[in-house]
Motif scaffolding. Structure first.
Motif, PDB file in Angstrom:
ATOM      1  N   UNK A   1     -29.659 -47.777  16.748  1.00  0.00           N
ATOM      2  CA  UNK A   1     -30.854 -47.255  15.893  1.00  0.00           C
ATOM      3  C   UNK A   1     -31.514 -46.200  16.469  1.00  0.00           C
ATOM      4  N   UNK A   2     -32.226 -45.371  15.540  1.00  0.00           N
ATOM      5  CA  UNK A   2     -32.871 -44.368  15.988  1.00  0.00           C
ATOM      6  C   UNK A   2     -33.979 -44.596  16.820  1.00  0.00           C
ATOM      7  N   UNK A   3     -34.692 -43.878  17.658  1.00  0.00           N
ATOM      8  CA  UNK A   3     -35.677 -43.966  18.361  1.00  0.00           C
ATOM      9  C   UNK A   3     -36.975 -44.115  17.729  1.00  0.00           C
ATOM     10  N   UNK A   4     -37.303 -43.002  16.882  1.00  0.00           N
ATOM     11  CA  UNK A   4     -38.604 -43.036  16.197  1.00  0.00           C
ATOM     12  C   UNK A   4     -38.446 -41.781  14.987  1.00  0.00           C
ATOM     13  N   UNK A   5     -38.641 -42.258  13.983  1.00  0.00           N
ATOM     14  CA  UNK A   5     -39.103 -43.549  13.445  1.00  0.00           C
ATOM     15  C   UNK A   5     -37.826 -44.175  13.513  1.00  0.00           C
ATOM     16  N   UNK A   6     -37.885 -45.512  13.770  1.00  0.00           N
ATOM     17  CA  UNK A   6     -36.895 -46.615  13.880  1.00  0.00           C
ATOM     18  C   UNK A   6     -35.908 -46.827  12.619  1.00  0.00           C
ATOM     19  N   UNK A   7     -34.513 -46.396  12.618  1.00  0.00           N
ATOM     20  CA  UNK A   7     -33.691 -46.451  11.501  1.00  0.00           C
ATOM     21  C   UNK A   7     -32.268 -47.131  12.251  1.00  0.00           C
ATOM     22  N   UNK A   8     -32.187 -48.166  11.502  1.00  0.00           N
ATOM     23  CA  UNK A   8     -30.799 -48.925  12.127  1.00  0.00           C
ATOM     24  C   UNK A   8     -29.592 -48.287  11.467  1.00  0.00           C
ATOM     25  N   UNK A   9     -28.333 -48.083  12.304  1.00  0.00           N
ATOM     26  CA  UNK A   9     -27.088 -47.618  11.798  1.00  0.00           C
ATOM     27  C   UNK A   9     -26.239 -48.753  12.043  1.00  0.00           C
ATOM     28  N   UNK A  10     -26.189 -49.555  10.901  1.00  0.00           N
ATOM     29  CA  UNK A  10     -25.363 -50.875  11.171  1.00  0.00           C
ATOM     30  C   UNK A  10     -24.092 -50.362  10.897  1.00  0.00           C
ATOM     31  N   UNK A  11     -22.869 -51.194  11.632  1.00  0.00           N
ATOM     32  CA  UNK A  11     -21.536 -50.623  11.478  1.00  0.00           C
ATOM     33  C   UNK A  11     -21.063 -50.847   9.991  1.00  0.00           C
ATOM     34  N   UNK A  12     -20.448 -50.112   9.327  1.00  0.00           N
ATOM     35  CA  UNK A  12     -19.422 -50.288   8.176  1.00  0.00           C
ATOM     36  C   UNK A  12     -18.148 -49.547   8.589  1.00  0.00           C
ATOM     37  N   UNK A  13     -17.138 -49.951   7.988  1.00  0.00           N
ATOM     38  CA  UNK A  13     -15.835 -49.470   8.028  1.00  0.00           C
ATOM     39  C   UNK A  13     -15.753 -48.193   7.269  1.00  0.00           C
ATOM     40  N   UNK A  14     -15.049 -47.184   7.981  1.00  0.00           N
ATOM     41  CA  UNK A  14     -14.661 -46.065   7.302  1.00  0.00           C
ATOM     42  C   UNK A  14     -15.968 -45.197   6.935  1.00  0.00           C
ATOM     43  N   UNK A  15     -17.131 -45.267   7.621  1.00  0.00           N
ATOM     44  CA  UNK A  15     -18.210 -44.594   7.172  1.00  0.00           C
ATOM     45  C   UNK A  15     -18.466 -43.388   8.291  1.00  0.00           C
ATOM     46  N   UNK A  16     -18.646 -42.413   7.730  1.00  0.00           N
ATOM     47  CA  UNK A  16     -18.878 -41.079   8.784  1.00  0.00           C
ATOM     48  C   UNK A  16     -20.070 -40.962   9.186  1.00  0.00           C
ATOM     49  N   UNK A  17     -20.237 -40.219  10.360  1.00  0.00           N
ATOM     50  CA  UNK A  17     -21.619 -39.962  11.201  1.00  0.00           C
ATOM     51  C   UNK A  17     -22.431 -39.612  10.174  1.00  0.00           C
ATOM     52  N   UNK A  18     -21.978 -38.364   9.524  1.00  0.00           N
ATOM     53  CA  UNK A  18     -22.871 -37.573   8.396  1.00  0.00           C
ATOM     54  C   UNK A  18     -23.521 -38.314   7.142  1.00  0.00           C
ATOM     55  N   UNK A  19     -22.520 -39.474   6.770  1.00  0.00           N
ATOM     56  CA  UNK A  19     -22.959 -40.313   5.607  1.00  0.00           C
ATOM     57  C   UNK A  19     -24.150 -41.186   6.135  1.00  0.00           C
ATOM     58  N   UNK A  20     -24.200 -41.515   7.430  1.00  0.00           N
ATOM     59  CA  UNK A  20     -25.289 -42.601   7.777  1.00  0.00           C
ATOM     60  C   UNK A  20     -26.675 -41.809   8.087  1.00  0.00           C
ATOM     61  N   UNK A  21     -26.519 -40.527   8.056  1.00  0.00           N
ATOM     62  CA  UNK A  21     -27.846 -39.882   8.173  1.00  0.00           C
ATOM     63  C   UNK A  21     -27.854 -39.346   9.664  1.00  0.00           C
ATOM     64  N   UNK A  22     -26.926 -39.345  10.465  1.00  0.00           N
ATOM     65  CA  UNK A  22     -27.176 -39.092  11.880  1.00  0.00           C
ATOM     66  C   UNK A  22     -27.258 -37.426  11.809  1.00  0.00           C
ATOM     67  N   UNK A  23     -28.272 -37.021  12.711  1.00  0.00           N
ATOM     68  CA  UNK A  23     -28.288 -35.520  12.771  1.00  0.00           C
ATOM     69  C   UNK A  23     -27.995 -35.231  14.431  1.00  0.00           C
ATOM     70  N   UNK A  24     -27.667 -33.881  14.325  1.00  0.00           N
ATOM     71  CA  UNK A  24     -27.421 -33.394  15.777  1.00  0.00           C
ATOM     72  C   UNK A  24     -28.573 -33.465  16.556  1.00  0.00           C
ATOM     73  N   UNK A  25     -28.250 -33.815  17.859  1.00  0.00           N
ATOM     74  CA  UNK A  25     -29.475 -34.032  18.827  1.00  0.00           C
ATOM     75  C   UNK A  25     -30.289 -35.240  18.688  1.00  0.00           C
ATOM     76  N   UNK A  26     -29.912 -36.311  17.764  1.00  0.00           N
ATOM     77  CA  UNK A  26     -30.778 -37.384  17.513  1.00  0.00           C
ATOM     78  C   UNK A  26     -30.668 -38.586  18.679  1.00  0.00           C
TER      79      UNK A  26
END
Length: 558
Positions: free
Chosen positions: A507-532
């Protein structure tokens, strides 16, 4: 009637046709006394003779089978003069019987009214033929109850004499008058108090059967006084009003705990008793009690109810004669034996009570011992059950612990396998910082095409202890065929746990967002950003045994 045979029924019907309405049981008893001879029975009834006594044939099982006659003090009057005077008074001849039957109904109605008036005014009822309610021609049940017959006779006796039964007066007893005898505790005092100072008292007549009286004498050692009367006798009224209500005579009966029984011989119970007692003249009084067996009987033989004396006819049954006989002869002669007998009964009763108390104490002790044994057995059983449950709990915990260790070992093998074969090399793309449990922190760059499974595999591999060298990592998956990230996705999807297979969440530190595991889900699709900044959160129940410290991981420089 059910036990009669053909000739006996025929004789009964012939005699009833001659006599008119009579009590069937009385007629049967008369026929039995003359061997079912109708002519003799007719002469017997119209001459008012008392039938000769026949030897009882069915008394072997009754108390009367043991009756003996104590003729040492027999006061019965059997002189020809008395018997003759008894024969002299009888019913009218057969030509008057029919007229008497016609007059019976209205006379009985008048008798009922007069008896009620006399009883209200407490006037003695005169002994007139139509004033007797139990004449031979009165209609009575063929087989009445013995108790009700005796109660009815006592009630009629009270009405006729103007006296009151002693047991009915006991609630009103006071401590005046005569001094109470041995039976004071049971019967209070005598005479009982009454509103009229001239109130006469009758003996306490027992309302059971004659056989019950004999049984009481046998069991309790009491003296029985049997009174038999005949309402057809001229001396009947005088005997009832003088002898049966005599104060001294009644007091002797009460003080010495006599059991008194009586009746009119027109009733079957009294008639049967007169046959057994061989009564020939009335009024008749007999005294019975337990006495030792005679005629060469062994000393160990049980005592038997014996006829102590018989008093027949008015001259022998007066109050002075009966009182003198009781005081000077009967009581002095039999009281010592009855006292010894009652002492034996008391000792026997005391021994019985002692045995009963001992039995109760033994049973109570046995019950307490049984309860103690049962309580101890229950306690032992409960302790065994607790020990068994404890052993089962320990075993289950050990099995769970072993299972957890096994599963933890498999998961550690998966981490080492993923570190060896599945971690992607660093490439320019997304640079992510993962905060590990225990405040450790690692930084990793992932290509833009990397999936969420690659990020989870990298974070999972960080839980490998630092003592485990990469050179020892396995080259094959612990389960199934997994050579790349897509195959790992398929393997995890085949497990029912799904996301829980990893044992942690990113999960992101702040604001908290969970990145629950999903099969075949890319990092960009989950909303992760560079330097997070990503935080690794272990699932509840996981320990920190396999968690790495800060020194085990490479940290991002400021």
């Amino acid at each position: 009637m059910d036990g009669l045979q053909g000739p006996q029924i025929e004789a009964l019907e012939r005699l009833q046709s001659i006599l008119g309405p009579h009590d069937t049981e009385f007629v049967v008893s008369v026929l039995e006394s003359v061997a079912w001879d109708v002519q003799k029975a007719t002469d017997l009834l119209f001459d008012n003779e008392v039938p000769k006594v026949l030897a009882p044939t069915q008394t072997a099982s009754t108390p009367m089978a043991q009756l003996e006659l104590d003729d040492t003090e027999d006061s019965s009057e059997s002189s020809p003069t008395i018997r003759h005077s008894h024969r002299g008074q009888g019913n009218p001849r057969s030509n008057w019987s029919f007229l008497w039957s016609l007059l019976a109904v209205p006379l009985h109605l008048v008798s009922g009214v007069l008896r009620f008036v006399f009883s209200v005014l407490r006037i003695p009822i005169p002994s007139l033929p139509f004033m007797t309610t139990n004449s031979y021609h009165s209609h009575r049940p063929t087989s009445p109850d013995s108790r009700s017959i005796t109660q009815r006779w006592v009630q009629e006796l009270e009405e006729e004499t103007g006296a009151c039964s002693s047991k009915r007066s006991m609630p009103n007893a006071v401590t005046t008058g005569f001094e109470a005898g041995p039976s004071t505790a049971r019967r209070h005092t005598y005479p009982p108090a009454a509103s009229d100072d001239n109130q006469k008292i009758l003996p306490d007549f027992y309302d059971g059967s004659y056989e019950e009286v004999l049984d009481i004498c046998q069991r309790e050692g009491r003296i029985a006084c049997v009174v038999l009367v005949s309402a057809e006798h001229d001396d009947d009224a005088d005997f009832k009003r003088s002898a049966l209500t005599d104060t001294t005579f009644v007091k002797i009966l009460l003080d010495n705990d006599f059991i008194v029984w009586g009746g009119d011989i027109r009733d079957k119970a009294a008639w049967d008793a007169s046959q057994k007692l061989q009564a020939t003249t009335y009024p008749f009084v007999a005294f019975l009690a337990l006495q030792p067996r005679r005629h060469g009987a062994p000393s160990s033989a049980a005592p038997v109810v014996t006829i102590l004396s018989r008093h027949q006819g008015r001259a022998a049954a007066t109050a002075p004669v009966l009182i003198d006989h009781l005081n000077t002869q009967l009581l002095p002669r039999i009281t010592p034996f009855l006292a010894r007998f009652k002492t034996v009964l008391q000792d026997r009763d005391r021994d019985r009570r002692i045995r009963e108390e001992q039995d109760r104490a033994f049973k109570e002790t046995a019950r307490r011992d049984r309860d103690a044994i049962e309580a101890r057995l229950r306690q032992e059983k409960e302790e065994e059950e607790r020990a068994r449950k404890h052993a089962e709990d320990v075993k289950r915990k050990q099995e769970d612990l072993a299972k957890q260790k096994h599963q933890a070992g498999i998961r550690m093998e998966w981490r080492k396998f993923m570190r060896n074969r599945l971690l992607l090399p660093e490439a320019r793309g997304l640079r992510l910082a993962v905060k590990l449990p225990g405040n450790g922190r690692v930084v990793r760059s992932f290509p833009p095409s990397a999936t969420l499974t690659a990020l989870y595999a990298f974070a999972d591999s960080q839980l490998i202890p630092s003592t485990s060298r990469p050179e020892a990592d396995p080259s094959q998956a612990p389960e199934g065929v997994v050579d790349n990230i897509p195959q790992l996705d398929s393997y995890i999807q085949s497990k029912t746990a799904g996301h829980a297979w990893w044992g942690f969440t990113l999960a992101s530190a702040y604001p908290r967002r969970e990145f629950r595991w999903k099969a075949n889900a890319s990092l960009t699709e989950t909303g992760l950003r560079d330097g997070e900044q990503i935080v690794m959160e272990l699932s509840s129940g996981r320990g920190s045994t396999n968690e790495a410290s800060d020194d085990d991981y490479e940290s991002e420089s400021d």
